[in-house]
Design a protein around this motif. Sequence first.
Motif, PDB file in Angstrom:
ATOM      1  N   ILE A 131     -25.615  96.928   8.379  1.00 30.24           N
ATOM      2  CA  ILE A 131     -25.246  98.290   8.023  1.00 30.24           C
ATOM      3  C   ILE A 131     -26.391  99.238   8.411  1.00 30.24           C
ATOM      4  CG2 ILE A 131     -23.677  97.683   6.151  1.00 30.24           C
ATOM      5  CD1 ILE A 131     -25.978  98.461   4.203  1.00 30.24           C
ATOM      6  N   THR A 132     -26.010 100.472   8.653  1.00 34.96           N
ATOM      7  CA  THR A 132     -27.002 101.475   9.027  1.00 34.96           C
ATOM      8  C   THR A 132     -27.056 102.532   7.935  1.00 34.96           C
ATOM      9  OG1 THR A 132     -26.168 101.131  11.259  1.00 34.96           O
ATOM     10  CG2 THR A 132     -27.746 102.899  10.976  1.00 34.96           C
ATOM     11  N   LYS A 133     -28.248 102.951   7.581  1.00 36.97           N
ATOM     12  CA  LYS A 133     -28.391 103.991   6.559  1.00 36.97           C
ATOM     13  C   LYS A 133     -29.379 105.049   7.016  1.00 36.97           C
ATOM     14  CE  LYS A 133     -25.776 102.181   3.290  1.00 36.97           C
ATOM     15  NZ  LYS A 133     -24.547 102.842   2.801  1.00 36.97           N
ATOM     16  N   LYS A 134     -29.073 106.259   6.635  1.00 39.84           N
ATOM     17  CA  LYS A 134     -29.973 107.372   6.960  1.00 39.84           C
ATOM     18  C   LYS A 134     -30.946 107.581   5.796  1.00 39.84           C
ATOM     19  CE  LYS A 134     -29.952 112.402   7.590  1.00 39.84           C
ATOM     20  NZ  LYS A 134     -29.115 113.587   7.836  1.00 39.84           N
ATOM     21  N   VAL A 192     -37.588 117.947  13.601  1.00 35.47           N
ATOM     22  CA  VAL A 192     -37.283 116.620  13.065  1.00 35.47           C
ATOM     23  C   VAL A 192     -37.527 115.592  14.163  1.00 35.47           C
ATOM     24  CG1 VAL A 192     -34.824 116.655  13.685  1.00 35.47           C
ATOM     25  CG2 VAL A 192     -35.571 115.278  11.767  1.00 35.47           C
ATOM     26  N   LEU A 233     -36.751 111.317  15.087  1.00 34.63           N
ATOM     27  CA  LEU A 233     -35.914 110.194  14.669  1.00 34.63           C
ATOM     28  C   LEU A 233     -36.551 108.863  15.029  1.00 34.63           C
ATOM     29  CD1 LEU A 233     -33.237 110.823  13.315  1.00 34.63           C
ATOM     30  CD2 LEU A 233     -33.813 112.634  14.885  1.00 34.63           C
ATOM     31  N   LYS A 272     -30.316  98.582   8.944  1.00 29.83           N
ATOM     32  CA  LYS A 272     -31.089  99.355   9.924  1.00 29.83           C
ATOM     33  C   LYS A 272     -31.283 100.750   9.347  1.00 29.83           C
ATOM     34  CE  LYS A 272     -31.239 100.508  14.828  1.00 29.83           C
ATOM     35  NZ  LYS A 272     -30.552 100.350  16.124  1.00 29.83           N
ATOM     36  N   VAL A 275     -32.259 104.520   9.753  1.00 31.23           N
ATOM     37  CA  VAL A 275     -32.477 105.618  10.704  1.00 31.23           C
ATOM     38  C   VAL A 275     -33.316 106.648   9.949  1.00 31.23           C
ATOM     39  CG1 VAL A 275     -31.403 107.374  12.159  1.00 31.23           C
ATOM     40  CG2 VAL A 275     -30.283 105.175  11.837  1.00 31.23           C
ATOM     41  N   TRP A 328     -35.313 109.952   9.410  1.00 32.78           N
ATOM     42  CA  TRP A 328     -35.445 111.353   9.817  1.00 32.78           C
ATOM     43  C   TRP A 328     -36.794 111.865   9.299  1.00 32.78           C
ATOM     44  CZ3 TRP A 328     -31.104 114.922  11.300  1.00 32.78           C
ATOM     45  CH2 TRP A 328     -29.996 114.215  11.742  1.00 32.78           C
ATOM     46  N   THR A 349     -33.485 126.449   5.535  1.00 28.21           N
ATOM     47  CA  THR A 349     -32.053 126.169   5.733  1.00 28.21           C
ATOM     48  C   THR A 349     -31.856 125.029   6.723  1.00 28.21           C
ATOM     49  OG1 THR A 349     -31.711 128.522   5.434  1.00 28.21           O
ATOM     50  CG2 THR A 349     -29.857 127.269   6.276  1.00 28.21           C
ATOM     51  N   ALA A 350     -32.608 125.095   7.838  1.00 28.55           N
ATOM     52  CA  ALA A 350     -32.447 124.066   8.871  1.00 28.55           C
ATOM     53  C   ALA A 350     -32.799 122.695   8.318  1.00 28.55           C
ATOM     54  CB  ALA A 350     -33.330 124.401  10.059  1.00 28.55           C
ATOM     55  N   SER A 354     -30.227 121.114   6.167  1.00 29.59           N
ATOM     56  CA  SER A 354     -29.105 120.505   6.886  1.00 29.59           C
ATOM     57  C   SER A 354     -29.496 119.137   7.445  1.00 29.59           C
ATOM     58  CB  SER A 354     -28.617 121.418   8.014  1.00 29.59           C
ATOM     59  OG  SER A 354     -29.529 121.425   9.074  1.00 29.59           O
ATOM     60  N   TYR A 355     -30.788 118.928   7.703  1.00 28.52           N
ATOM     61  CA  TYR A 355     -31.215 117.617   8.200  1.00 28.52           C
ATOM     62  C   TYR A 355     -31.131 116.545   7.105  1.00 28.52           C
ATOM     63  CZ  TYR A 355     -33.247 120.076  12.235  1.00 28.52           C
ATOM     64  OH  TYR A 355     -33.436 120.839  13.353  1.00 28.52           O
ATOM     65  N   ASP A 362     -28.816 116.337   4.827  1.00 34.19           N
ATOM     66  CA  ASP A 362     -27.414 116.063   4.512  1.00 34.19           C
ATOM     67  C   ASP A 362     -27.017 114.635   4.923  1.00 34.19           C
ATOM     68  OD1 ASP A 362     -25.019 116.744   3.485  1.00 34.19           O
ATOM     69  OD2 ASP A 362     -24.295 117.815   5.253  1.00 34.19           O
ATOM     70  N   GLY A 363     -26.386 113.943   4.026  1.00 33.35           N
ATOM     71  CA  GLY A 363     -25.879 112.597   4.337  1.00 33.35           C
ATOM     72  C   GLY A 363     -26.902 111.484   4.181  1.00 33.35           C
TER      73      GLY A 363
END
Lengths: 163, 407
Positions: free
Chosen positions: A2-5, A38, A40, A54, A56, A58, A68-69, A72-73, A75-76
């Motif tokens: 599985i992949t996770k942020k 950002v 990765l 795995k 990922v 950020w 604000t930017a 948004s990075y 998120d999730g």
Amino acid sequence: MITKKICIIGDFAVGKTSLINRFVDNHFSEEYLTTVGVKLDTKELVTSTGTDIKLVIWDIAGADELTTAKRSYIDGASGYILVYDISRPKTLVSATNLQGSVVEEIGSVPFVLVGNKNDLEAKAPEPDADLIDKSCHQLKTSALTGDGVADVFQALAEAVVAG
Amino acid sequence: MKNPDPKTSAALITDSKQQNDSDLETLQKLLVGIDREQAQDVFARVQQLDRRSDDIYEVLVDAVSKLNPDEQSKVMEHLSSVAATSLKTSIRNDPDNVTEIVYPIMLPAIRQAVADSMRSALERIDNMFKSKLSPQSIKWRIEAQRSGVSYAEVLLRNTMHYGVEQAFLIDKKSGLLMQHVSALSGSQKDEDAVSAMFLAIERFVKDSFSEDDDALQRVTIGERLVYLAHGPHALLACVVKGTPPADFLENVQSTLETIHAAEPDTLKEFSGDRDTLASINPVMSELLELDFDEKEEASDGFSDKATIGMQLAAIAGLLLLSYLWFQGMQGKRVDQYMHELNSNQHIQVYNAEKRGGIWELKGIIDPSGATPAGIAHSAFVNEPKVVLQLTPVRFLNAGTADVADSN
């Protein structure tokens, strides 16, 4: 697998990128941090329960607050690493503020509280009990020596998989 | 006479009254019992909210089903403002929900509009190129007529070669890679990191330059283009080498719609397990076949060798035509030269023959009237490939001559 942020956040120059560079498999140029804000990277791990995961990662450019930017990075994200510099008390204040902003943005997800630059003299006080309680782990690291770096990512991976 | 005890009297009166009430109730039941129960039921229905709702629902459904067209339009007129306000509030409160509802309807309409626009642009290009003429354009024109498509389309197809190298299906929220297909062999950059970077760039551009919901659709990186199609839950990024046709993004968008239609819930609830979306891999693989390269030309019967052969034959044909034209022009000039010589009354040319690339003109000349060199120079300037052989004779009169000398 599985992949996770996951995200790594903290004030300027607390050693976020150095922590990642000590640990990851693949990484992009650090120029992205100054251009897009950002960077990765990825890292594959196996949890204590045998789950292949795995991450990922950020790496969000250092700041004492989330723009604000940068919001948004985040998120999730399934979890995050909150870094402060133990030799600079101000960075702990920033970390506390950033943690509040992250909760506003994505709610309560697991995070590891990291006091980096353990090789230097500690000037920052111990984090508030409230912040420690909210974190799933609190660790001290040194990106310079590599001390405790792998434990940070392993701890977060375990917490993310546990849900 | 003993006075009655007031307490006892009151008790007796009460008992008597209760008896009377009971009797009266019995009498009422006998006389109007059913009506009373019905009345109580009506009261209960009016007073209890849930029962009232049930009644209204039944009545409303029945009433709506019985409406005639005039009544229907009146009802709609009264409801429209309420419905419009309700819709506005719903959109304001949860725009994503409405986007999800209208997405399958709006995107095909938008794509149709874009396709119409492209078609009209192609027609304009077609008209423009119709005025151009070249051997290649003739070949393409024949191909267009043979295949029944417009000349502009054939032109674009032959001048714009491209190939889809990779396609990434990306979770719109986290940037996690949902599926990936690649036509490239060998090691590539970590696709999970690339996928996340695409989303990061998309958000960076959006945050930096757009206040609306405008989305990044194309990124140019050297000779590669990255096309980004946007759906409610996922992005589809295609890395293209070369120049694809104008409707390429439309094809990518269409693929993304197919994916959303096939796995809406899995996309929405994606948790990082790519195996849950393995079923859409074949759909994405079709994107890698969207190209117009040498293979397609070969399938149309125009292999490289055949094309070279045709080009050589065309060149040979042109050379032959040029030679014949040159010969024709040279013969015409010799005829003209002979005519000019014969117009002189002291010269008579009776034969013209070409040998080894040189024209030999034979005739007779009266030396008393003209010199061959002077005549040749004045009548046919700078013509080294013409040899004039004139026999000197003395003309007696028109049509007869005595041979005087041999040249």
